[in-house]
Design a protein around this motif. Structure first.
Motif, PDB file in Angstrom:
ATOM      1  N   GLU A  18      -1.525  -2.740  -4.530  1.00 31.98           N
ATOM      2  CA  GLU A  18      -1.171  -3.050  -5.529  1.00 31.98           C
ATOM      3  C   GLU A  18      -0.282  -1.512  -5.912  1.00 31.98           C
ATOM      4  O   GLU A  18       0.456  -1.781  -7.341  1.00 31.98           O
ATOM      5  CB  GLU A  18      -2.687  -2.609  -6.324  1.00 31.98           C
ATOM      6  N   ILE A  19      -0.383  -1.058  -5.598  1.00 31.16           N
ATOM      7  CA  ILE A  19       0.918   0.384  -5.490  1.00 31.16           C
ATOM      8  C   ILE A  19       2.187   0.022  -5.559  1.00 31.16           C
ATOM      9  O   ILE A  19       2.934   0.595  -5.992  1.00 31.16           O
ATOM     10  CB  ILE A  19       0.236   1.669  -4.440  1.00 31.16           C
ATOM     11  N   ALA A  20       2.393  -0.728  -5.052  1.00 29.82           N
ATOM     12  CA  ALA A  20       3.717  -1.002  -5.126  1.00 29.82           C
ATOM     13  C   ALA A  20       4.031  -1.544  -5.782  1.00 29.82           C
ATOM     14  O   ALA A  20       3.745  -2.117  -7.061  1.00 29.82           O
ATOM     15  CB  ALA A  20       4.397  -2.672  -3.676  1.00 29.82           C
ATOM     16  N   GLU A  47       1.937   6.241 -12.272  1.00 27.89           N
ATOM     17  CA  GLU A  47       1.471   5.390 -12.733  1.00 27.89           C
ATOM     18  C   GLU A  47       0.436   4.770 -11.667  1.00 27.89           C
ATOM     19  O   GLU A  47      -0.794   3.837 -12.288  1.00 27.89           O
ATOM     20  CB  GLU A  47       2.410   4.139 -12.701  1.00 27.89           C
ATOM     21  N   ALA A  48       0.597   4.441 -10.802  1.00 31.37           N
ATOM     22  CA  ALA A  48      -0.933   5.069  -9.443  1.00 31.37           C
ATOM     23  C   ALA A  48      -1.487   5.603  -9.876  1.00 31.37           C
ATOM     24  O   ALA A  48      -2.881   4.738 -10.028  1.00 31.37           O
ATOM     25  CB  ALA A  48      -0.434   4.619  -7.920  1.00 31.37           C
ATOM     26  N   ASN A  49      -1.866   6.674 -10.588  1.00 32.20           N
ATOM     27  CA  ASN A  49      -3.198   7.594 -10.749  1.00 32.20           C
ATOM     28  C   ASN A  49      -3.364   7.077 -12.145  1.00 32.20           C
ATOM     29  O   ASN A  49      -4.656   7.155 -11.820  1.00 32.20           O
ATOM     30  CB  ASN A  49      -2.630   9.236 -10.652  1.00 32.20           C
ATOM     31  N   GLU A  50      -2.508   6.772 -12.987  1.00 35.73           N
ATOM     32  CA  GLU A  50      -2.576   6.533 -14.579  1.00 35.73           C
ATOM     33  C   GLU A  50      -3.631   5.205 -14.393  1.00 35.73           C
ATOM     34  O   GLU A  50      -5.039   5.036 -14.304  1.00 35.73           O
ATOM     35  CB  GLU A  50      -2.112   6.300 -15.542  1.00 35.73           C
ATOM     36  N   GLN A  51      -3.222   4.250 -12.971  1.00 32.60           N
ATOM     37  CA  GLN A  51      -3.962   3.106 -13.510  1.00 32.60           C
ATOM     38  C   GLN A  51      -5.176   3.501 -12.141  1.00 32.60           C
ATOM     39  O   GLN A  51      -6.166   1.931 -12.263  1.00 32.60           O
ATOM     40  CB  GLN A  51      -2.949   2.500 -12.742  1.00 32.60           C
ATOM     41  N   GLY A  52      -5.885   4.531 -11.696  1.00 33.61           N
ATOM     42  CA  GLY A  52      -6.920   4.731 -10.893  1.00 33.61           C
ATOM     43  C   GLY A  52      -7.151   3.989  -9.806  1.00 33.61           C
ATOM     44  O   GLY A  52      -8.138   4.112  -8.757  1.00 33.61           O
ATOM     45  N   PRO A 110       7.643  13.165  -2.116  1.00 33.05           N
ATOM     46  CA  PRO A 110       7.301  12.795  -3.391  1.00 33.05           C
ATOM     47  C   PRO A 110       7.514  13.958  -3.833  1.00 33.05           C
ATOM     48  O   PRO A 110       6.794  14.654  -4.152  1.00 33.05           O
ATOM     49  CB  PRO A 110       6.445  12.502  -2.635  1.00 33.05           C
ATOM     50  N   ASN A 111       6.892  13.108  -5.671  1.00 30.13           N
ATOM     51  CA  ASN A 111       6.731  14.204  -6.750  1.00 30.13           C
ATOM     52  C   ASN A 111       6.290  12.316  -7.151  1.00 30.13           C
ATOM     53  O   ASN A 111       6.483  11.574  -7.178  1.00 30.13           O
ATOM     54  CB  ASN A 111       7.811  14.912  -7.486  1.00 30.13           C
ATOM     55  N   ILE A 150       6.845   3.926  -5.176  1.00 29.90           N
ATOM     56  CA  ILE A 150       6.434   3.345  -3.816  1.00 29.90           C
ATOM     57  C   ILE A 150       6.953   2.032  -3.769  1.00 29.90           C
ATOM     58  O   ILE A 150       6.963   0.933  -4.845  1.00 29.90           O
ATOM     59  CB  ILE A 150       4.749   3.274  -3.554  1.00 29.90           C
ATOM     60  N   LYS A 151       8.161   1.560  -2.513  1.00 23.65           N
ATOM     61  CA  LYS A 151       8.120   0.229  -2.289  1.00 23.65           C
ATOM     62  C   LYS A 151       7.589  -0.815  -1.221  1.00 23.65           C
ATOM     63  O   LYS A 151       7.580   0.361  -0.182  1.00 23.65           O
ATOM     64  CB  LYS A 151       9.563   0.288  -1.856  1.00 23.65           C
TER      65      LYS A 151
END
Length: 255
Positions: free
Chosen positions: A183-185, A191-196, A216-217, A222-223
């Motif tokens: 899901e994080i790819a 964005e990952a933080n905002e989506q939980g 990272p920032n 993430i790929k």
């Protein structure tokens, strides 16, 4: 063909970055444990491939008849940034221009004037060229040092992961290999933080991609295939494991 610097090249760059004028090939050879001829050949290769772009004198202009060194922080339209950077460099008195990857305050220009009147003349020419001067300040001093990442292992500063030990006093760093279906790819960390997918209590401390280490920032995307190091102060939250769609494994760095 792209030239890929190895550990010897990086060590050479470290010593040159500290003081190129007073650092000879035999001195570097002794530190790196190779021959002076090898050092000279490596420096030639680094120059030919554009990894060493030049050697510049560190001049104290203020001591030369009271000249004034000024730093201008400017904004140029993104589409014209490079062209305006070149035009700024052609302005008499300008000695250095740095382009920044930003929409505003994307040019830093260093200039030397005979006096404050001359500095005003430079400012007017920069403005006339189409630059917006956001900030202007007199340079009091400037200090350089080599990039610590190229230093010998024993001289390098502690990594960000190691530093967490003094900050939180516990927890664990684990590594995930990002799967194609994760899901994080293809999401940024923000964005990952905002989506939980990345809970607030965990922190991504490193990303390895194709052999390169990325600091990272929030804008890091993430790929699939990335090796992501995550710090968690407690047990890994289940949404985090699900987000990476791979089994976590302990990192070599434990806190």
């Amino acid at each position: 063909m792209t030239y890929r610097p190895d550990e010897i090249d990086r060590r050479i760059l470290y010593y040159l970055g500290g003081n190129a004028r007073d650092t000879s090939a035999p001195m570097i050879a002794e530190e790196v444990d190779v021959t002076p001829a090898t050092v000279r050949n490596r420096i030639t290769q680094l120059e030919e491939h554009g990894l060493i772009r030049g050697y510049h004198a560190d001049i104290d202009y203020e001591s030369l008849n009271g000249k004034v060194t000024t730093q201008f922080t400017c904004t140029a339209p993104v589409s014209k940034r490079s062209a305006l950077a070149n035009e700024a460099l052609s302005t008499p008195g300008v000695i250095h221009v740095r382009e920044l990857l930003a929409g505003k305050e994307n040019l830093e220009i260093t200039a030397v004037g005979e006096d404050t009147t001359d500095v005003n003349r430079i400012a007017q020419q920069l403005s006339a060229a189409g630059l917006t001067i956001d900030r202007e300040g007199i340079v009091l001093d400037e200090t350089f040092q080599p990039y610590h990442g190229f230093a010998p292992e024993e001289d390098r500063a502690p990594s960000a992961v190691t530093d967490f030990q003094t900050v939180v006093g516990g927890g664990e760093v684990v590594e995930f290999t990002v799967s194609e279906s994760a899901e994080i790819a293809r999401l940024t960390l923000n964005e990952a933080n905002e989506q939980g997918l990345l809970p607030d209590e965990v922190l991504v401390v490193g990303v390895e991609r194709d052999g390169d280490h990325i600091t990272p920032n929030g804008d890091t995307r993430i790929k699939p295939g990335d090796l992501v190091s995550v710090f968690s102060p407690e047990a890994l939250p289940e949404p985090l494991v699900t987000a990476f769609d791979s089994e976590p494994r302990p990192s070599n760095e434990r806190l």
